[in-house]
Design a protein around this motif. Structure first.
Motif, PDB file in Angstrom:
ATOM      1  N   GLY A   3       0.793  -1.216   0.000  1.00  0.00           N
ATOM      2  CA  GLY A   3       0.000   0.000   0.000  1.00  0.00           C
ATOM      3  C   GLY A   3       0.829   1.272   0.000  1.00  0.00           C
ATOM      4  N   ASP A   4       2.034   1.183  -0.522  1.00  0.00           N
ATOM      5  CA  ASP A   4       2.959   2.307  -0.487  1.00  0.00           C
ATOM      6  C   ASP A   4       2.409   3.498  -1.252  1.00  0.00           C
ATOM      7  OD1 ASP A   4       6.507   2.384  -0.568  1.00  0.00           O
ATOM      8  OD2 ASP A   4       5.144   4.063  -0.743  1.00  0.00           O
ATOM      9  N   PRO A   5       2.279   4.656  -0.621  1.00  0.00           N
ATOM     10  CA  PRO A   5       1.744   5.830  -1.287  1.00  0.00           C
ATOM     11  C   PRO A   5       2.728   6.522  -2.228  1.00  0.00           C
ATOM     12  CG  PRO A   5       2.228   6.335   0.987  1.00  0.00           C
ATOM     13  CD  PRO A   5       2.497   4.864   0.789  1.00  0.00           C
ATOM     14  N   ALA A   6       3.936   5.987  -2.412  1.00  0.00           N
ATOM     15  CA  ALA A   6       4.882   6.590  -3.352  1.00  0.00           C
ATOM     16  C   ALA A   6       4.421   6.374  -4.794  1.00  0.00           C
ATOM     17  CB  ALA A   6       6.284   6.005  -3.161  1.00  0.00           C
ATOM     18  N   TRP A   7       3.528   5.422  -5.006  1.00  0.00           N
ATOM     19  CA  TRP A   7       2.940   5.211  -6.334  1.00  0.00           C
ATOM     20  C   TRP A   7       1.502   4.784  -6.177  1.00  0.00           C
ATOM     21  CZ3 TRP A   7       7.183   2.228  -4.718  1.00  0.00           C
ATOM     22  CH2 TRP A   7       6.896   0.919  -4.331  1.00  0.00           C
ATOM     23  N   ARG A   8       0.714   5.088  -7.230  1.00  0.00           N
ATOM     24  CA  ARG A   8      -0.704   4.738  -7.186  1.00  0.00           C
ATOM     25  C   ARG A   8      -1.208   4.520  -8.604  1.00  0.00           C
ATOM     26  NH1 ARG A   8      -0.313  10.052  -7.440  1.00  0.00           N
ATOM     27  NH2 ARG A   8      -1.953  11.330  -8.335  1.00  0.00           N
ATOM     28  N   PRO A   9      -2.206   3.638  -8.758  1.00  0.00           N
ATOM     29  CA  PRO A   9      -2.789   3.429 -10.085  1.00  0.00           C
ATOM     30  C   PRO A   9      -3.546   4.681 -10.523  1.00  0.00           C
ATOM     31  CG  PRO A   9      -3.780   1.954  -8.457  1.00  0.00           C
ATOM     32  CD  PRO A   9      -2.781   2.784  -7.743  1.00  0.00           C
ATOM     33  N   ILE A  10      -3.394   5.035 -11.781  1.00  0.00           N
ATOM     34  CA  ILE A  10      -4.088   6.210 -12.307  1.00  0.00           C
ATOM     35  C   ILE A  10      -4.118   6.146 -13.833  1.00  0.00           C
ATOM     36  CG2 ILE A  10      -2.006   7.636 -12.326  1.00  0.00           C
ATOM     37  CD1 ILE A  10      -3.752  10.025 -11.609  1.00  0.00           C
ATOM     38  N   GLY A  11      -5.249   6.434 -14.410  1.00  0.00           N
ATOM     39  CA  GLY A  11      -5.397   6.600 -15.860  1.00  0.00           C
ATOM     40  C   GLY A  11      -4.654   5.631 -16.747  1.00  0.00           C
ATOM     41  N   GLY A  13      -2.391   3.378 -15.980  1.00  0.00           N
ATOM     42  CA  GLY A  13      -0.992   3.175 -15.632  1.00  0.00           C
ATOM     43  C   GLY A  13      -0.734   3.440 -14.169  1.00  0.00           C
ATOM     44  N   LEU A  14       0.446   3.952 -13.905  1.00  0.00           N
ATOM     45  CA  LEU A  14       0.886   4.160 -12.537  1.00  0.00           C
ATOM     46  C   LEU A  14       1.473   5.562 -12.415  1.00  0.00           C
ATOM     47  CD1 LEU A  14       1.052   2.132 -10.122  1.00  0.00           C
ATOM     48  CD2 LEU A  14       3.443   1.836 -10.706  1.00  0.00           C
ATOM     49  N   ALA A  15       1.092   6.297 -11.375  1.00  0.00           N
ATOM     50  CA  ALA A  15       1.702   7.588 -11.058  1.00  0.00           C
ATOM     51  C   ALA A  15       2.738   7.335  -9.972  1.00  0.00           C
ATOM     52  CB  ALA A  15       0.659   8.587 -10.579  1.00  0.00           C
ATOM     53  N   ILE A  16       3.934   7.853 -10.186  1.00  0.00           N
ATOM     54  CA  ILE A  16       5.038   7.612  -9.251  1.00  0.00           C
ATOM     55  C   ILE A  16       5.608   8.947  -8.790  1.00  0.00           C
ATOM     56  CG2 ILE A  16       7.260   6.476  -8.923  1.00  0.00           C
ATOM     57  CD1 ILE A  16       6.635   4.853 -11.478  1.00  0.00           C
ATOM     58  N   ALA A  65      13.703   1.393 -17.790  1.00  0.00           N
ATOM     59  CA  ALA A  65      14.509   0.174 -17.695  1.00  0.00           C
ATOM     60  C   ALA A  65      14.113  -0.662 -16.478  1.00  0.00           C
ATOM     61  CB  ALA A  65      15.995   0.537 -17.623  1.00  0.00           C
ATOM     62  N   ALA A  66      13.890  -0.001 -15.343  1.00  0.00           N
ATOM     63  CA  ALA A  66      13.524  -0.725 -14.120  1.00  0.00           C
ATOM     64  C   ALA A  66      12.182  -1.428 -14.266  1.00  0.00           C
ATOM     65  CB  ALA A  66      13.495   0.229 -12.934  1.00  0.00           C
ATOM     66  N   LEU A  67      11.250  -0.807 -14.991  1.00  0.00           N
ATOM     67  CA  LEU A  67       9.906  -1.385 -15.139  1.00  0.00           C
ATOM     68  C   LEU A  67       9.751  -2.180 -16.433  1.00  0.00           C
ATOM     69  CD1 LEU A  67       7.726   1.553 -13.797  1.00  0.00           C
ATOM     70  CD2 LEU A  67       8.622  -0.438 -12.582  1.00  0.00           C
ATOM     71  N   LYS A  68      10.844  -2.243 -17.221  1.00  0.00           N
ATOM     72  CA  LYS A  68      10.854  -3.017 -18.471  1.00  0.00           C
ATOM     73  C   LYS A  68       9.750  -2.567 -19.434  1.00  0.00           C
ATOM     74  CE  LYS A  68      12.979  -7.042 -16.310  1.00  0.00           C
ATOM     75  NZ  LYS A  68      13.412  -6.402 -15.118  1.00  0.00           N
ATOM     76  N   VAL A  69       9.652  -1.242 -19.591  1.00  0.00           N
ATOM     77  CA  VAL A  69       8.715  -0.648 -20.542  1.00  0.00           C
ATOM     78  C   VAL A  69       9.515   0.276 -21.463  1.00  0.00           C
ATOM     79  CG1 VAL A  69       6.747  -0.751 -18.960  1.00  0.00           C
ATOM     80  CG2 VAL A  69       8.130   1.323 -19.069  1.00  0.00           C
ATOM     81  N   PRO A  70       8.985   0.580 -22.647  1.00  0.00           N
ATOM     82  CA  PRO A  70       9.675   1.544 -23.514  1.00  0.00           C
ATOM     83  C   PRO A  70       9.668   2.938 -22.889  1.00  0.00           C
ATOM     84  CG  PRO A  70       7.867   0.430 -24.687  1.00  0.00           C
ATOM     85  CD  PRO A  70       7.796   0.013 -23.257  1.00  0.00           C
ATOM     86  N   ALA A  90       2.589   4.269 -18.468  1.00  0.00           N
ATOM     87  CA  ALA A  90       1.449   3.608 -19.094  1.00  0.00           C
ATOM     88  C   ALA A  90       1.618   2.097 -19.019  1.00  0.00           C
ATOM     89  CB  ALA A  90       1.326   4.052 -20.550  1.00  0.00           C
ATOM     90  N   GLY A  91       0.514   1.404 -18.773  1.00  0.00           N
ATOM     91  CA  GLY A  91       0.537  -0.050 -18.716  1.00  0.00           C
ATOM     92  C   GLY A  91      -0.388  -0.572 -17.635  1.00  0.00           C
ATOM     93  N   ASP A  92      -0.260  -1.855 -17.359  1.00  0.00           N
ATOM     94  CA  ASP A  92      -1.079  -2.497 -16.332  1.00  0.00           C
ATOM     95  C   ASP A  92      -0.610  -2.041 -14.949  1.00  0.00           C
ATOM     96  OD1 ASP A  92      -2.786  -4.296 -14.957  1.00  0.00           O
ATOM     97  OD2 ASP A  92      -1.155  -5.768 -14.870  1.00  0.00           O
ATOM     98  N   PRO A  93      -1.451  -1.304 -14.219  1.00  0.00           N
ATOM     99  CA  PRO A  93      -1.017  -0.753 -12.926  1.00  0.00           C
ATOM    100  C   PRO A  93      -0.537  -1.804 -11.930  1.00  0.00           C
ATOM    101  CG  PRO A  93      -3.120   0.196 -13.577  1.00  0.00           C
ATOM    102  CD  PRO A  93      -2.819  -0.904 -14.543  1.00  0.00           C
TER     103      PRO A  93
END
Length: 107
Positions: A3-11, A13-16, A65-70, A90-93
């Motif tokens: 439940g870490d508030p440093a990131w959250r699902p949004i639109g 994807g993920l907001a960090i 690179a850390a999340l293995k996304v373009p 962008a992607g699966d939160p």
């Protein structure tokens, strides 16, 4: 950290929330940190200098690179000239959150 508030699902994807240290000697995610106001952020450092957007570009590349996304899936949405920034990935939160959790735990 569950439940870490440093990131959250949004639109779609993920907001960090990130605290970036430019000229940090290496490019790395250094785990989750708590700011003096109680907000939690992902601590990151890059070798790049904070000029002409170089440190922001390095941060985008590091997170991609850390999340293995373009890199095109990682966007700086707030804090371009601040140390504390918000990124949207962008992607699966759920999948992104799990990858980010693992990346910050090993830091």
């Amino acid at each position: 950290m569950a439940g870490d508030p440093a990131w959250r699902p949004i639109g779609g994807g993920l907001a960090i929330a990130v605290r970036l240290t430019p000229r940090g000697g290496r490019d790395a995610l250094d785990g989750v940190a708590e700011l003096s106001d109680g907000r939690r952020v992902v601590a990151a450092r890059v070798r790049a200098v904070p000029e002409s957007g170089a440190a922001n570009a390095a941060l985008v590349a590091l997170v991609a690179a850390a999340l293995k996304v373009p890199k095109r899936d990682v966007e700086l949405v707030a804090g371009a000239t601040s140390r504390v920034k918000t990124l949207h990935v962008a992607g699966d939160p759920a999948a992104l959150a799990e990858m980010l959790r693992k990346a910050t735990e090993t830091a």
